[in-house]
Design a protein around this motif. Structure first.
Motif, PDB file in Angstrom:
ATOM      1  N   SER A 197      10.265   3.439  -5.960  1.00 55.07           N
ATOM      2  CA  SER A 197       9.377   4.549  -5.648  1.00 55.07           C
ATOM      3  C   SER A 197       9.579   5.747  -6.555  1.00 55.07           C
ATOM      4  O   SER A 197       8.644   6.496  -6.808  1.00 55.07           O
ATOM      5  CB  SER A 197       9.542   4.981  -4.184  1.00 55.07           C
ATOM      6  OG  SER A 197      10.851   5.406  -3.931  1.00 55.07           O
TER       7      SER A 197
ATOM      8  N   ARG B  92       1.017   2.382 -12.015  1.00 52.70           N
ATOM      9  CA  ARG B  92       0.630   1.855 -10.721  1.00 52.70           C
ATOM     10  C   ARG B  92      -0.500   0.866 -10.889  1.00 52.70           C
ATOM     11  O   ARG B  92      -1.282   0.932 -11.832  1.00 52.70           O
ATOM     12  CB  ARG B  92       0.151   3.010  -9.816  1.00 52.70           C
ATOM     13  CG  ARG B  92       1.293   3.971  -9.454  1.00 52.70           C
ATOM     14  CD  ARG B  92       2.224   3.319  -8.455  1.00 52.70           C
ATOM     15  NE  ARG B  92       3.287   4.229  -8.027  1.00 52.70           N
ATOM     16  CZ  ARG B  92       4.507   4.164  -8.484  1.00 52.70           C
ATOM     17  NH1 ARG B  92       4.841   3.287  -9.383  1.00 52.70           N
ATOM     18  NH2 ARG B  92       5.410   4.998  -8.024  1.00 52.70           N
TER      19      ARG B  92
ATOM     20  N   ASN C 243      13.929   0.478   1.081  1.00 52.94           N
ATOM     21  CA  ASN C 243      14.088   1.667   0.236  1.00 52.94           C
ATOM     22  C   ASN C 243      14.130   2.976   1.010  1.00 52.94           C
ATOM     23  O   ASN C 243      13.733   4.024   0.479  1.00 52.94           O
ATOM     24  CB  ASN C 243      12.986   1.721  -0.830  1.00 52.94           C
ATOM     25  CG  ASN C 243      13.143   0.666  -1.898  1.00 52.94           C
ATOM     26  OD1 ASN C 243      13.866  -0.314  -1.706  1.00 52.94           O
ATOM     27  ND2 ASN C 243      12.462   0.831  -3.002  1.00 52.94           N
TER      28      ASN C 243
ATOM     29  N   ALA D 150       6.314  -3.553  -5.059  1.00 49.60           N
ATOM     30  CA  ALA D 150       4.862  -3.634  -4.961  1.00 49.60           C
ATOM     31  C   ALA D 150       4.360  -4.718  -5.902  1.00 49.60           C
ATOM     32  O   ALA D 150       4.998  -5.059  -6.902  1.00 49.60           O
ATOM     33  CB  ALA D 150       4.219  -2.294  -5.320  1.00 49.60           C
TER      34      ALA D 150
ATOM     35  N   GLU E  87       0.892   2.360  -3.183  1.00 46.78           N
ATOM     36  CA  GLU E  87       1.177   2.897  -4.516  1.00 46.78           C
ATOM     37  C   GLU E  87       2.374   3.844  -4.473  1.00 46.78           C
ATOM     38  O   GLU E  87       3.164   3.921  -5.417  1.00 46.78           O
ATOM     39  CB  GLU E  87      -0.048   3.646  -5.049  1.00 46.78           C
ATOM     40  CG  GLU E  87      -1.290   2.798  -5.239  1.00 46.78           C
ATOM     41  CD  GLU E  87      -1.294   2.011  -6.540  1.00 46.78           C
ATOM     42  OE1 GLU E  87      -0.238   1.907  -7.177  1.00 46.78           O
ATOM     43  OE2 GLU E  87      -2.368   1.506  -6.899  1.00 46.78           O
TER      44      GLU E  87
ATOM     45  N   LEU F 259       2.909  -4.709  -0.558  1.00 51.56           N
ATOM     46  CA  LEU F 259       4.265  -4.183  -0.605  1.00 51.56           C
ATOM     47  C   LEU F 259       5.140  -5.249   0.034  1.00 51.56           C
ATOM     48  O   LEU F 259       4.821  -5.745   1.137  1.00 51.56           O
ATOM     49  CB  LEU F 259       4.344  -2.865   0.160  1.00 51.56           C
ATOM     50  CG  LEU F 259       5.490  -1.907  -0.171  1.00 51.56           C
ATOM     51  CD1 LEU F 259       5.488  -1.550  -1.646  1.00 51.56           C
ATOM     52  CD2 LEU F 259       5.379  -0.640   0.675  1.00 51.56           C
TER      53      LEU F 259
ATOM     54  N   ASP G  32       8.937  -1.483 -11.121  1.00 47.97           N
ATOM     55  CA  ASP G  32       9.887  -1.394 -10.018  1.00 47.97           C
ATOM     56  C   ASP G  32      11.203  -2.044 -10.437  1.00 47.97           C
ATOM     57  O   ASP G  32      11.229  -2.998 -11.215  1.00 47.97           O
ATOM     58  CB  ASP G  32       9.336  -2.095  -8.781  1.00 47.97           C
ATOM     59  CG  ASP G  32       8.223  -1.305  -8.114  1.00 47.97           C
ATOM     60  OD1 ASP G  32       7.884  -0.224  -8.626  1.00 47.97           O
ATOM     61  OD2 ASP G  32       7.694  -1.771  -7.097  1.00 47.97           O
TER      62      ASP G  32
ATOM     63  N   LEU H 262      12.515  -3.411  -1.925  1.00 47.84           N
ATOM     64  CA  LEU H 262      11.076  -3.247  -1.771  1.00 47.84           C
ATOM     65  C   LEU H 262      10.402  -3.264  -3.138  1.00 47.84           C
ATOM     66  O   LEU H 262      10.838  -2.563  -4.048  1.00 47.84           O
ATOM     67  CB  LEU H 262      10.799  -1.917  -1.074  1.00 47.84           C
ATOM     68  CG  LEU H 262       9.398  -1.681  -0.529  1.00 47.84           C
ATOM     69  CD1 LEU H 262       9.169  -2.501   0.735  1.00 47.84           C
ATOM     70  CD2 LEU H 262       9.192  -0.197  -0.227  1.00 47.84           C
TER      71      LEU H 262
ATOM     72  N   ARG I 215       4.841   3.490  -2.530  1.00 45.66           N
ATOM     73  CA  ARG I 215       5.993   2.691  -2.087  1.00 45.66           C
ATOM     74  C   ARG I 215       6.487   3.152  -0.718  1.00 45.66           C
ATOM     75  O   ARG I 215       7.693   3.189  -0.458  1.00 45.66           O
ATOM     76  CB  ARG I 215       7.140   2.733  -3.097  1.00 45.66           C
ATOM     77  CG  ARG I 215       6.781   2.380  -4.555  1.00 45.66           C
ATOM     78  CD  ARG I 215       6.029   1.067  -4.662  1.00 45.66           C
ATOM     79  NE  ARG I 215       5.982   0.579  -6.020  1.00 45.66           N
ATOM     80  CZ  ARG I 215       4.916   0.664  -6.827  1.00 45.66           C
ATOM     81  NH1 ARG I 215       3.810   1.243  -6.396  1.00 45.66           N
ATOM     82  NH2 ARG I 215       4.945   0.172  -8.051  1.00 45.66           N
TER      83      ARG I 215
END
Length: 352
Positions: free
Chosen positions: A345, A351, A238, A273, A218, A314, A339, A271, A220
């Motif tokens: 992040s 989330r 990231n 999620a 969560e 991720l 994202d 990156l 990141r």
């Protein structure tokens, strides 16, 4: 860690089936290992080898960093904590022996001593809510003093407030967002952490490591494992958002590749999620495909969703495939829409 100590700790940290609402959660963090670095030239050595600006570190905060190959690919990730005349590198347990050997190759004639911390383990604490709820759940004066000090601090991207207590245990406050409560990781001898857990009040519950893994996803926070070592340039995972590398301190392994990507171009992967329903947590390095069966990326880390309906993941995705239908092991991957291609992040307002 000896077998006897490991068995005792393992037995003690067996998770509870159903923690009470509002309980302070305790969990084993078996994937962590500490490399200790000492000697009069330890700071200069790490400054020349790792991506982070070691000269900017303080005793009050640990920083994220990578150890890269000459090609700019991450061999491993580390949380670096300075204390007195030395440093502690918190890294992935399975990678630690190999990273130690590789670091030792660079020592040459410097006054630097590297070693794996023996008989150590790591404990994760998760408080629901914010720092105001960080009551100390232990009958352990040194631990309670460290927790109180950390309750007055605030993590920043890639910066973890740090305290080394009177017993030499390292406390890191690690949450990057308030959404999932406050998280502190404690690193120290297994016997000390065992005594600490045994002194815990009824306000605590021992849970599986999945709770911690979900929170890190969560937030990141990327990971490099044995399956993904040398797969990622720092910007792909990231690390620029986590301020985990320096562009000003001079040369270090991989610096030329990292700087070229920063100044002359943009990352072609980032990156993200997401989640996959109906899938057990896929291993790091599991390929991600698009609807043309082209490889569009790979899994960085994963954890089961709280209801076990699938997995939180991720991933690193090639940007040219970002809007393609994506799958992991034939099941649809849904990426978090908050994202962005610049990195998620700092920007994710919601989330999973």
């Amino acid at each position: 860690m000896s077998d006897a100590t490991d068995t005792t700790w393992h037995d003690l940290m067996q998770p509870s089936d159903s923690p009470a609402a509002g309980a302070i959660l305790l969990t084993d963090l078996p994937e962590r290992r500490v490399i200790e670095v000492a000697g009069s030239e330890a700071q200069a050595f790490l400054h020349a080898i790792l991506t982070q600006d070691i000269n900017a570190l303080s005793d009050e905060a640990a920083s994220f960093s990578a150890f890269c190959s000459a090609k700019g690919r991450a061999l491993g990730l580390m949380r670096i904590a300075a204390h007195e005349d030395g440093f502690r590198l918190v890294t992935r347990a399975e990678l630690a022996p190999g990273l130690l050997k590789r670091l030792q190759m660079y020592v040459l004639r410097r006054d630097v001593q590297l070693s794996l911390a023996e008989d150590q383990t790591a404990l994760g604490l998760i408080w629901p809510g914010d720092a105001k709820s960080m009551s100390c759940p232990f009958d352990d004066a040194a631990a309670c003093e460290a927790i109180e000090r950390l309750s007055k601090t605030q993590p920043a991207p890639g910066r973890w407030p740090a305290v080394v207590d009177a017993q030499g245990r390292l406390f890191l406050r690690e949450e990057q967002h308030a959404n999932n409560g406050v998280r502190i990781a404690v690193h120290g001898p297994a016997s000390d952490l065992e005594a600490m857990v045994r002194s815990a009040t009824d306000a605590t519950a021992i849970v599986s490591t999945d709770h911690w893994e979900r929170a890190e996803i969560e937030d990141r926070l990327p990971e490099v494992t044995s399956e993904t070592a040398e797969h990622f340039v720092p910007q792909w995972i990231n690390l620029d958002e986590l301020e985990a590398f320096s562009l000003k301190k001079g040369c270090y392994p991989g610096q030329e590749v990292i700087a070229r990507m920063h100044y002359l171009g943009k990352p072609n992967r980032r990156l993200f999620a997401g989640h996959v329903l109906g899938l057990a947590p896929p291993a790091p390095g599991t390929p991600i495909h698009n609807d043309k069966d082209e490889t569009a990326g790979e899994v960085v880390r994963s954890a089961p969703l709280p209801d076990d309906s699938g997995s939180l993941v991720l991933t690193v995705i090639k940007l040219k495939h970002l809007h393609d239908p994506l799958t992991i092991d034939g099941l649809a991957l849904s990426l978090d829409p908050h994202d962005t291609i610049e990195g998620g992040s700092h920007r994710a307002g919601a989330r999973h």
